[in-house]
Design an enzyme around this catalytic site. Structure first.
Site, PDB file in Angstrom:
ATOM      1  CE  LYS A 160      -4.000   1.856   2.773  1.00  0.00           C
ATOM      2  NZ  LYS A 160      -4.573   1.642   4.031  1.00  0.00           N
ATOM      3  CB  SER A 214      -7.894   3.291   2.948  1.00  0.00           C
ATOM      4  OG  SER A 214      -6.850   2.825   3.830  1.00  0.00           O
ATOM      5  CB  SER A 254      -7.868   0.449   5.879  1.00  0.00           C
ATOM      6  OG  SER A 254      -8.861   1.672   5.764  1.00  0.00           O
TER       7      SER A 254
END
Length: 433
Positions: free
Chosen positions: A36, A113, A137
């Site tokens: 990420k 996310s 997330s």
């Protein structure tokens, strides 16, 4: 999936260790992973999901320890992944870099996310990936993309070199398509030795939480119960109203209960209050971390996220002490409830992934119910795993198991033990319906 196409060759040469001369293979040798874009990687700008952030920050001068641990275990990093702007959403839509396509349901959101990291695994682009989980997330995109996602106990994996969102809740999590690899990656990140699985003491089915879900309970909890009965015996299965338990055992929640939560038909008042406390502390910490940057740069932010971020920037410190009390009380109460080897069973999310560009009002109702579920481990700091349970009405469904803080190795072993039976029960259910 990838935010950019930077060449990782030199980086890999510098950091990737090869199998030792004694012939021992590294645990993650020959496996690929993605990261990420919230983790620092030396020589690369950490973009945090927003172009204005990337423009106003220099390249990282070191690599996050969590990423280094995976590299040192033999993993091959193939790139960074798209994420929601400043990690402030559970949808997975990004107006700047594009929304990663949900491999299970292309017309639905991938969840955020850590959207790109989940999609990369779900679409078989990598073997596993790293994400972060503050409010949900990792768990949410894992559920939406039909894969495993692990949120570890709060504080057990270093978040150094990871852009903070809200430190009281931030965790480094990971995704995989099968429980064996999920466990293997976990043992590297958690620095755990391989130990024999411990028999669980009890499985507490949170009956009220399953009433929040639009998926029939027998398709979620029912399948888990049948698997537990086969493997460990039905005497381990207990049923409870977690909302009532939390209302009784977490007195500091009372001040959050009076703010209009009780009359929301679609919610459990105490869990709605828990979610309010979590989101208040999250906004406060986000403001402390990034408020000055937001006020100075006034970044271009996508719809929904812009409103959320500006709301956080205007947050005051009112009731913050109460939020911290709620955290302490909840951890103590749930530790007493579960004991060393007990497991709490809840739906990960209240239903299948919403459609792309869903009406914001409809989405807000869904988000409120989602955070009621997600806040249980978020506020307690307990570890939680999302377990995919196949498709229902052509959309991915899943269930979550929670264990007390520090029981990550126990939970990882347990999923490995359970999963074959769970898959068999899903197949039987599908055949009969």
């Amino acid at each position: 999936m990838a935010r950019d196409s930077d060449d990782y060759g030199a980086f890999m040469e510098k950091f990737l260790l090869q199998p030792s001369s004694s012939g021992h293979q590294l645990p993650l040798n020959s496996l690929t992973f993605a990261v990420k874009d919230i983790f620092d990687v030396e020589g690369h700008v950490t973009g945090f999901g927003n172009p204005d952030w990337a423009k106003t920050h220099p390249a990282a001068t070191s690599t996050a320890p969590a990423v280094l641990a995976i590299l040192n275990a033999g993993g091959t990093c193939v790139g960074k992944t798209v994420m929601d702007e400043m990690a402030y959403s559970i949808n997975g839509e990004n107006v700047h870099y594009g929304t990663p396509t949900n491999p299970c349901a292309p017309d639905r959101v991938p969840g955020g996310s850590s959207s790109g990291s989940a999609v990369a695994v779900g679409a078989h682009l990598v073997d596993f990936s790293l994400g972060t989980d503050t409010g949900g997330s990792v768990r949410v995109p894992a559920s939406y993309c039909g894969i495993f996602g692990f949120r570890p106990s709060h504080g057990v994996i270093s978040a150094s070199g990871v852009i903070p969102m809200a430190q009281s809740f931030d965790t480094v999590g990971w995704f995989a398509r099968d429980p064996v690899l999920l466990n293997k990656v976990g043992r590297v990140l958690l620095q755990l030795s391989n130990v024999d699985p411990v028999k669980p003491a009890q499985f507490i089915i949170a009956e009220d939480c399953f009433q929040l879900s639009t998926i029939p309970s027998n398709r979620l909890a029912g399948i888990l119960v049948k698997s537990v009965e086969q493997l460990f015996g039905g005497h381990l299965v207990k049923h409870a109203s977690v909302g009532d338990f939390i209302k009784e055992k977490v007195p500091s929640l009372s001040s959050f209960m009076s703010k209009g939560n009780a009359d929301q038909e679609y919610n459990i008042p105490s869990l709605s209050a828990l979610s309010s406390a979590m989101r208040l502390l999250q906004r406060f910490e986000f403001k402390n971390n990034h408020g000055e940057w937001v006020n100075t740069v006034r970044p271009d932010l996508g719809p929904g996220i812009s409103e959320r971020i500006w709301e956080a920037v205007r947050t005051t410190d009112e009731n913050i002490d109460l939020c911290l009390s709620v955290k302490t009380e909840l951890r103590s109460a749930l530790t007493a409830l579960l004991g060393d080897f007990g497991v709490l069973v809840i739906p990960t999310v209240p239903g299948p992934p919403p459609k792309l560009q869903t009406n914001p009002t409809t989405l807000e109702t869904f988000r409120a119910r989602a955070f009621s579920l997600l806040s249980i481990s978020g506020v307690s700091g307990f570890c939680q795993v999302n377990i995919p349970l196949g498709m229902y009405d052509d959309l991915p469904v899943s269930i979550s198991l929670l264990a007390k803080h520090g029981s990550d190795g126990f939970l990882l072993n347990l999923i490995e033990s359970l999963y074959v039976t769970l898959e068999e029960e899903v197949a039987i259910y599908t055949m009969n319906h």
